[in-house]
Design a protein around this motif. Structure first.
Motif, short mmCIF file in Angstrom:
data_model
loop_
_atom_site.label_atom_id
_atom_site.label_comp_id
_atom_site.label_asym_id
_atom_site.label_seq_id
_atom_site.Cartn_x
_atom_site.Cartn_y
_atom_site.Cartn_z
N ALA A 64 0.84 -1.21 0.00
CA ALA A 64 0.00 0.00 0.00
C ALA A 64 0.87 1.26 0.00
O ALA A 64 0.60 2.22 -0.72
N SER B 190 2.56 1.69 -3.40
CA SER B 190 1.68 2.13 -4.47
C SER B 190 1.19 3.56 -4.21
O SER B 190 1.03 4.34 -5.14
N GLU B 191 1.00 3.90 -2.92
CA GLU B 191 0.53 5.25 -2.62
C GLU B 191 1.53 6.29 -3.08
O GLU B 191 1.19 7.33 -3.63
N GLN C 173 -0.69 5.02 -7.80
CA GLN C 173 -1.32 4.06 -8.73
C GLN C 173 -1.61 2.77 -8.00
O GLN C 173 -1.08 2.50 -6.93
N LYS C 174 -2.52 1.97 -8.62
CA LYS C 174 -2.76 0.62 -8.11
C LYS C 174 -1.81 -0.32 -8.84
O LYS C 174 -1.79 -0.33 -10.06
N GLY D 205 4.72 -1.91 -5.93
CA GLY D 205 3.82 -0.85 -6.37
C GLY D 205 3.84 -0.61 -7.87
O GLY D 205 3.29 0.38 -8.35
N GLU E 164 -5.80 -7.77 -9.19
CA GLU E 164 -4.47 -7.28 -9.56
C GLU E 164 -3.91 -7.97 -10.79
O GLU E 164 -2.86 -7.58 -11.29
N VAL F 114 -6.96 1.89 -12.16
CA VAL F 114 -5.56 1.63 -11.84
C VAL F 114 -4.82 2.97 -11.61
O VAL F 114 -3.93 3.08 -10.79
#
Lengths: 637, 306
Positions: A455, A458-459, A463-464, A537, A563, A636
């Motif tokens: 998390a 990616s944060e 993006q996801k 990420g 994912e 995404v």
């Protein structure tokens, strides 16, 4: 004695006395200790409350007052509607008054625990603190908390104003008991001076004039003390520092670097160094405008606090956030990891691993709290282990910035050692930080210990993370489309990586052949690598023939639901054979390659791919756009 | 090695205030895309402009001056405004609420509604029209109680609204300048100045100010305990009123029917400073709009007034 005060005020009416010194102070302490009342009293006794404000004070005292028939001096300073209604101070209020010798800026700060962040705001610019104590109550948690914050923010001079002495019969014993308790408790806080004054803000004892009721007290009254006190800080000397605030370039003939000297001094002709680039130059000129704005005033020297513009003897690349210091001698630290005390002000708690923005010395960078070392119990100063830090709590943390920052330890220099933390989404100021020391990679920090999870990764990338799994026959156009998709993602500022069959087989999987077993192992490894990259990420593009459903399913199962995006690059075998970019079909048909998918080994087409691309009749550009559109739909980015 | 770390406590207070204001202005220019300076033509604006000319020297201040013209300013103020902008080669944007002008909204008939339409709404209109993301204002914390609580960098949402109970903490001199599209920051570089400081600085730097600040014989009418100057024929006398020539000056300048003159002989800067230092009423006592109720300024500010 009131007449003396009047004389003092009158004496300063001579404009020749225009130049005074300035003392910035704050008043703090627990709720209802009478901070606002004390300030009101200071202004009133110094005859500094104008008549129209006195008239409105008398009017307001009747409506909102808490003092019966008397004037409620707190109403002079409690300015917000909500404050008047509730009879409390919510936000820091700034009050101004001047005597013959000094101009004072008082930050009147709230006592309630939920407004501690406003108290910190007031403390950050103060040189002295008046800590209010209610004589009846002695030292409370809020008193200790504020004393601690005052110390933490580097204020070295404290007045402990023991108020409401009238309500304890002006008893010397009460005063002395509180002095002793405070002295014992504050030993660890490193104040350079502590002055205890017993007073009654409501009645005016020891504010500007001595008190008959407390003849036993031989120390100074508050106002004369504030006029005299030397609030300078002593300690390790800090060399020249000036963060570049703005590059001043009005025309081709002038290039200057504007900023405020944050420590030490610089002299014309002196050699300076620019950090973090470590370039050197000589200060050719120190420029300010002269008073009538008709031209430049060239200074011989600029010292701490001066807002100037430096002109150098050579052209070097300098931008906002670079820091000037002296060449050789005492230099600031350049590091991307450091330990700091953080006062948390955000509504949502601080968690290790979350990314924030950090602003200091005219530079804003991405930062992650890599570890919460411990919280501080402000009652006992004990260290408490913690996974999160709530609003108004204080913790020692390790931080890592996205690029090196230039700083000094806060204890050495307040100006270059402080930072704020900003929430990236709400833009709220969520933390105040004071740097202790740099952390060096080899010593204090190991990546595997960090609580930076998927998390967090990616944060910080906004993006996801996903796997884009391109499957299809050899020559179907997987790599072409995947490459185009990656280029488009890159152009959109996304963080990506491609795992391509050919690339991986040259390295990680070079021990594998093309038997079914090796194909399975090939895909297993790729699936695992893709999983790691998703943890990091990244938007991970996998371009592999991956002929078997079960292995693709296995790869899918390694990452979380949603994912894994299976993209079937569907090109008929005949077309692939016809394209035969690498000449492999020809070799396979000639029997030179065994187990060739589609020729001598099966291909199991996906049954429900997330994206089904038919390359015949569409340009690679169009198919790539379909993938991008799909990613947008899925959120995404 | 032990030494006194910060010499700040021994530096003259006007120098500290000047350096602070210059720092604030540079920070705005470095961090915002489209800043502007609200220029009200008064003494505080004159000081603020002087500081801006110093802060960016030898460059010109890289932002326009914005004047919200209520059409009720003193004529001498307008002349001074145009002369000043020309003298320093500055961009000047003058904005009037045209709907309000068409409706003949005026201070005589419409009271506080006039202030709302011709000042607050006009200002918001100008800010929205030019999409300024940061606007300098000359307000000082010593002027009024709700101003005393306002941050130097004061956040406004997309409707220009101030939320006094939810202000960003403002630490050291590290200002949080981050906003989203449509939001803005009002910046007050003179926050820590007092009226005395302003006058002493004007004297020290010899800053030109609107002549109305100096005492002279002017035609005034006594109304509601205040002396109102007749600046044009839109001021009509009520029954029992008469114009008198008096030696007066203005402590603060706004719209002429809303700004009271004081009787004074102070016709030099020295005399004005001496008068201000011994004054026993506050400066805004001469502002008619502040006296509605205890929290009137806070209300106006929440609505978007500067």
């Amino acid at each position: 004695m009131a007449a003396d005060t009047q004389m003092m005020v009158n004496a300063e009416q001579n404009p020749a006395h225009a130049q005074k010194t300035l003392l910035r102070l704050l008043t703090c302490g627990s709720v209802d200790d009478g901070k606002s009342t004390l300030i009101g009293r200071l202004l009133y006794d110094s005859r500094l409350v104008p008549e129209d404000q006195l008239a409105s004070l008398a009017r307001d005292s009747k409506v909102y007052g808490t003092t019966g028939e008397d004037m409620d001096f707190a109403l002079l300073v409690d300015g917000l509607e909500a404050e008047r209604e509730q009879g409390i101070t919510i936000d820091v209020a700034y009050r101004f008054f001047a005597t013959k010798r000094r101009k004072f800026i008082i930050a009147d700060t709230p006592g309630h625990v939920q407004y501690t962040r406003n108290m910190v705001t007031g403390a950050s610019t103060a040189e002295l603190a008046i800590l209010m104590v209610d004589a009846r109550k002695g030292l409370l948690e809020q008193t200790r908390r504020h004393a601690f914050i005052v110390s933490l923010l580097g204020i070295r001079h404290v007045v402990v104003a023991i108020n409401k002495m009238d309500l304890v019969g002006y008893a010397q014993a009460v005063f002395e008991e509180i002095c002793e308790a405070f002295t014992a408790f504050s030993e660890a806080l490193g104040f350079e001076s502590v002055q205890f004054i017993p007073l009654s803000a409501r009645h005016g004892d020891h504010v500007t004039k001595p008190s008959d009721a407390m003849a036993w007290y031989e120390g100074p009254c508050l106002l004369p003390y504030l006029e005299e006190v030397d609030a300078g800080r002593r300690g390790e000397a800090c060399g020249f520092r000036m963060p570049v605030q703005w590059v001043n370039r009005p025309n081709l003939d002038f290039r200057g670097f504007s900023g405020t000297v944050a420590a030490g001094a610089v002299t014309k002709g002196e050699k300076v160094c620019v950090l973090p680039s470590r370039q050197n130059a000589v200060v050719r000129d120190i420029v300010v405008a002269n008073s009538d704005l008709s031209g430049a005033l060239s200074l011989e020297q600029a010292a701490s606090g001066d807002a100037v513009t430096l002109v150098l003897d050579r052209e070097i690349d300098i931008s906002r956030g670079d820091v000037f210091c002296c060449e050789g001698g005492d230099q600031p630290v350049v590091a991307d990891q450091f330990a700091a005390e953080v006062i948390w002000m955000g509504e949502a708690p601080l968690y290790a691993g979350r990314p924030y923005l950090l602003k200091m010395n005219a530079r804003t960078v991405n930062v992650t709290i890599t570890a919460i070392k411990h919280k501080v119990d402000v009652e006992t100063f004990n260290k408490l282990s913690a996974k999160s830090v709530a609003m108004n709590e204080i913790a020692v943390c390790n931080l890592a910035t996205s690029e090196p920052v230039v700083f000094d330890p806060y204890e050495k220099n307040r100006e270059t050692g402080a930072f704020i933390l900003i929430d990236r989404l709400t833009n709220a100021t969520v933390g105040a930080g004071m740097i202790r020391f740099a952390l060096h990679r080899a010593g204090n920090i190991g990546f595997e210990k960090l609580k930076i999870d998927k998390a967090a990764h990616s944060e910080i990338k906004g993006q996801k993370p996903v796997v884009l799994w391109f499957t299809g026959l050899s020559g179907s156009g997987k790599s072409t489309v995947a490459n185009l998709v990656e280029q488009k993602l890159y152009a959109l500022g996304r963080h990506t990586y491609i795992l391509d069959g050919d690339n991986v087989r040259h390295g990680l999987n070079r021990d594998l052949g093309f038997t079914d077993a090796d194909r399975v192992e090939n895909i297993r490894r790729i699936g695992e690598v893709a999983k790691l990259m998703v943890d990091a990420g990244l938007i991970t593009l996998v371009s592999f023939i991956s002929p078997f459903r079960s292995e693709r399913q296995q790869a899918r199962s390694l990452v979380q639901e949603g994912e894994f995006i299976e993209i079937f690059v569907d090109t008929p075998l005949a077309v692939c054979q016809q394209r035969d970019v690498k000449g492999l079909y020809k070799k396979a048909l000639a029997g030179e390659i065994q187990n060739f998918t589609g020729i001598s080994s099966p291909y199991e087409p996906p049954q429900n791919p997330e994206v089904h691309l038919q390359t015949v009749g569409q340009t690679p550009e169009e198919t790539a756009d379909r993938v991008i559109a799909h990613l947008r739909e899925r959120g995404v980015f | 090695m032990t030494a006194v770390l910060k010499q700040d406590v021994s530096r003259p207070h006007l120098k500290r205030l000047e350096d602070e204001a210059i720092y604030i202005m540079r920070e705005v220019v470095a961090e915002f895309k489209n800043p502007a300076m609200l220029y009200s033509i008064g003494k505080d604006s004159s000081v603020m402009l002087h500081l801006a000319l110093k802060a960016f020297y030898p460059a010109r201040p890289p932002f326009p001056l914005v004047h919200v013209d209520t059409t009720w300013k003193f004529k001498e103020m307008i002349a001074f405004r145009d002369r000043t902008a020309a003298k320093y080669g500055l961009d000047l944007i003058v904005h009037t609420n045209e709907a309000g002008r068409a409706d003949h909204i005026n201070p005589f008939d419409h009271g506080s509604y006039y202030t709302h339409v011709m000042k607050t709404e006009a200002l918001k209109e100008a800010l929205s029209k030019y999409k300024f993301d940061a606007v300098f204002g000359g307000a000082r914390r010593d002027e009024e109680k709700s101003r005393a609580k306002e941050r130097i960098f004061s956040f406004r949402d997309e409707n220009h609204v101030w939320a006094p109970k939810n202000q960003r903490p403002e630490l050291w001199n590290i200002y949080n300048t981050r906003i989203k599209d449509g939001e803005s920051i009002r910046v007050f570089p003179l926050s820590n100045w007092t009226e005395q400081d302003i006058w002493q600085y004007i004297m020290q730097e010899n800053i030109e100010i609107v002549p109305l600040y100096y005492a002279a014989r002017r035609p005034v009418v006594a109304r509601g305990g205040m002396l109102i100057m007749a600046d044009d024929d839109r001021l009509t006398l009520k029954d029992g009123e008469a114009f008198e020539e008096k030696m007066v000056r203005f402590r603060t300048l706004g719209c002429y029917p809303l700004t009271a003159a004081i009787e004074s002989e102070a016709d030099t800067l020295e005399a004005i400073v001496a008068e201000v230092l011994s004054a026993n009423t506050s400066e805004r006592a001469g502002r008619l709009i502040d006296q509605d109720d205890a929290a009137s300024m806070e209300k106006k500010k929440r609505e978007g007034y500067f």
